[in-house]
Design an enzyme around this catalytic site. Structure first.
Site, mmCIF file in Angstrom:
data_model
loop_
_atom_site.group_PDB
_atom_site.id
_atom_site.type_symbol
_atom_site.label_atom_id
_atom_site.label_comp_id
_atom_site.label_asym_id
_atom_site.label_seq_id
_atom_site.Cartn_x
_atom_site.Cartn_y
_atom_site.Cartn_z
ATOM 1 N N HIS A 169 0.778 -1.156 0.008
ATOM 2 C CA HIS A 169 0.019 0.031 0.014
ATOM 3 C C HIS A 169 0.959 1.210 0.003
ATOM 4 O O HIS A 169 0.859 2.113 -0.881
ATOM 5 C CB HIS A 169 -0.837 -0.013 1.352
ATOM 6 C CG HIS A 169 -1.662 1.265 1.442
ATOM 7 N ND1 HIS A 169 -3.243 1.177 1.117
ATOM 8 C CD2 HIS A 169 -1.379 2.375 1.922
ATOM 9 C CE1 HIS A 169 -3.656 2.379 1.318
ATOM 10 N NE2 HIS A 169 -2.680 3.347 1.697
ATOM 11 N N GLU A 170 1.552 1.291 0.748
ATOM 12 C CA GLU A 170 2.812 2.350 0.996
ATOM 13 C C GLU A 170 3.705 2.499 -0.255
ATOM 14 O O GLU A 170 3.778 3.731 -0.697
ATOM 15 C CB GLU A 170 3.585 2.533 2.377
ATOM 16 C CG GLU A 170 2.678 2.628 3.729
ATOM 17 C CD GLU A 170 1.492 3.622 3.509
ATOM 18 O OE1 GLU A 170 1.612 4.933 3.108
ATOM 19 O OE2 GLU A 170 0.552 3.543 4.415
HETATM 20 ZN ZN LIG Z 1 -2.802 5.439 1.901
#
Ligand SMILES: [Zn+2]
Length: 502
Positions: free
Chosen positions: A265-266
């Site tokens: 995600h990051e």
């Molecule tokens: Zn995010």
């Protein structure tokens, strides 16, 4: 190029440098700062914010903008210069409404609140955090009042993350989304026995989890010469420049996919920041188009890639090499496990079906706090009541309830709905990528993520903040952001996993 434009660029470059310095301090606060560094750090951040705010709202900047406007009048409206002036003008008008003293004080209050929130969450002590949150809600209501008149006090907050987005529009989206998700969750619950996730729970060496996450990030194309990953209480991404992008994750020994999916995600946020055209560096255009567009990119990598069959066809054997206890597990068993739908307490661990129910809960509580129909002291109770209504569960404590997210401590009221728009956009953009380049899917299956990255760079990343989110979605897909493609995606994916009738 004209003289005013050159002066404007030089001035914005200095503002960007100050902003990056402030980001370094914030990043450090959440990663390596020793516990007692807090009060001084808050003062440092407040001082920098005051300076940045004064500079970015000065009469001189207004005069420069007027002159630069004249100089770009003949340029193509999509040129970097014309867009720079337009975006700077938008931010200038917004920030001029906010007193500099308020901006400095808000930076101080939220920096302290974040430190207290971490302790409060660790010790499950809402009372400790309560006065800080009360102060933040009061300040956020003040913020809204700077933009009066407005249809909702939430509108000005939304606008700071998603220019132009209105509360009324969100309520419309949620009126469609909530019943559809609750129906889908109900059907899945009736077939809950179809999927088990016991294989990803247990004891998984943290160092090995870290190493595998780094390997996946490299394969995604995250450039470690221009970025790094560290640990923090709450995963986040920040960028000091397109050449220095920081992401963080956190490790859970008992849950195999938590750190990995958070890294992916990051990493999605990070790829976006690293992919911005270097020519836009040191300017307001050197970041994502908006918060929702940013979340669309992180959620695209996390869900449409990181929770997909094609991705794990190539990555599962590597995961098995790292974790021998998975040797007896089939790819299909693993794929189903990481997509198991469960009503659970924590948003960041939530599956795709329940995720937006978590987001809606936060949105409605934020709205009630701002409108004054909910008091901070009643927040934990209201939270638990909503959890019971929407997900049929009650958190065992506030650490897994109203204290779980860092957004309110950092003053980010109005941020959560961006996760909703982000999810909707992620599906539309990914569909478009596969439509234009169908081989992307086969390439992912063989472990090659470069074609997808290349498409995203060309269509999304490189533009930075030149286009607003809705404009960019239309440029890429020819359509506005919509709810139905997202619901169709969820129904198809989870209908197949759970054997639901379509
Ligand atoms: Zn995010």
């Amino acid at each position: 190029m004209g003289q005013a434009l050159d002066l404007l660029k030089a001035s914005l470059g200095e503002d960007a440098d100050l902003g990056a310095a402030s980001e370094v301090l914030l990043w450090d606060q959440q990663t390596y700062m020793p516990p007692r560094g807090g009060p001084y750090r808050s003062a440092q951040l407040a001082g920098l914010e005051l300076l940045i705010h004064q500079r970015s709202t000065s009469d001189e900047l207004g005069t420069l903008l007027d002159a630069a406007d004249q100089e770009v009048a003949g340029l193509h409206p999509d040129s970097d210069e014309a867009r720079l002036v337009r975006v700077t003008r938008r931010e200038y008008s917004r920030r001029r409404r906010i007193p500099s003293a308020w901006a400095g004080e808000f930076a101080r209050v939220t920096s302290l609140a974040q430190q207290v929130w971490e302790r409060a969450r660790d010790t499950n002590d809402f009372a400790l955090f309560r006065p800080h949150l009360e102060r933040i809600v009061t300040m956020r209501r003040e913020y809204a009042s700077f933009f009066a008149p407005h249809a909702s006090p939430y509108d000005p907050l939304l606008d700071s993350y998603e220019p132009g987005l209105k509360t009324a529009k969100l309520l419309e989206v949620y009126a469609t989304l909530r019943p559809a998700l609750r129906d889908l969750l109900g059907e899945i619950t009736a077939h809950a026995g179809a999927v088990t996730d016991s294989c990803i729970q247990g004891d998984f060496d943290e160092r090995t989890q870290w190493d595998f996450g780094i390997e996946v990030l490299r394969r995604m194309g995250f450039d470690f010469e221009r970025g790094r990953q560290d640990l923090s209480a709450h995963p986040f991404t920040t960028s000091f420049s397109p050449s220095d992008v920081r992401i963080t994750t956190r490790l859970h020994r008992d849950l195999l996919t938590s750190a990995l999916l958070s890294s992916i995600h990051e990493g999605g946020h990070g790829l976006y920041e690293q992919g911005v055209d270097p020519g836009l560096a040191r300017s307001p255009l050197a970041s994502g188009a908006s918060t929702a567009m940013h979340e669309s990119q992180s959620r695209l990598w996390e869900n449409l890639v990181g929770r997909s069959r094609p991705f794990w066809r190539s990555f599962f054997p590597a995961l098995q090499t790292h974790f021998p206890q998975l040797h007896a597990l089939s790819l299909e068993g693993f794929y189903r496990a990481i997509n198991k739908v469960t009503a659970s307490c924590l948003r960041v661990e939530a599956d795709e079906v329940t995720y937006q129910l978590h987001v809606m809960l936060r949105f409605e509580l934020e709205l009630a706090l701002l409108e004054g129909s909910l008091q901070v002291k009643d927040l934990p109770g209201a939270w638990n009541e909503r959890m019971q209504q929407d997900l049929g569960i009650t958190p065992p404590n506030d650490a897994q309830g109203a204290l779980q997210d860092g957004h309110w401590a950092s003053g980010d009221f109005g941020y959560f709905p961006c996760y909703t728009l982000g999810d909707l956009i992620s599906v539309q953009i990914f569909d478009q990528a596969l439509k234009q380049e169908p081989q992307i899917s086969q390439e992912i299956e063989s472990g090659n993520l470069v074609p997808l990255l290349g498409w995203l760079r060309e269509n999304v990343y490189k533009h930075g903040a030149k286009f607003e989110a809705e404009e960019l979605v239309r440029r890429i897909t020819g359509l506005p952001t919509q709810v139905q493609p997202y619901l169709r995606y969820l129904r198809t994916k989870f209908g197949e996993i759970y054997g639901l009738l379509s």
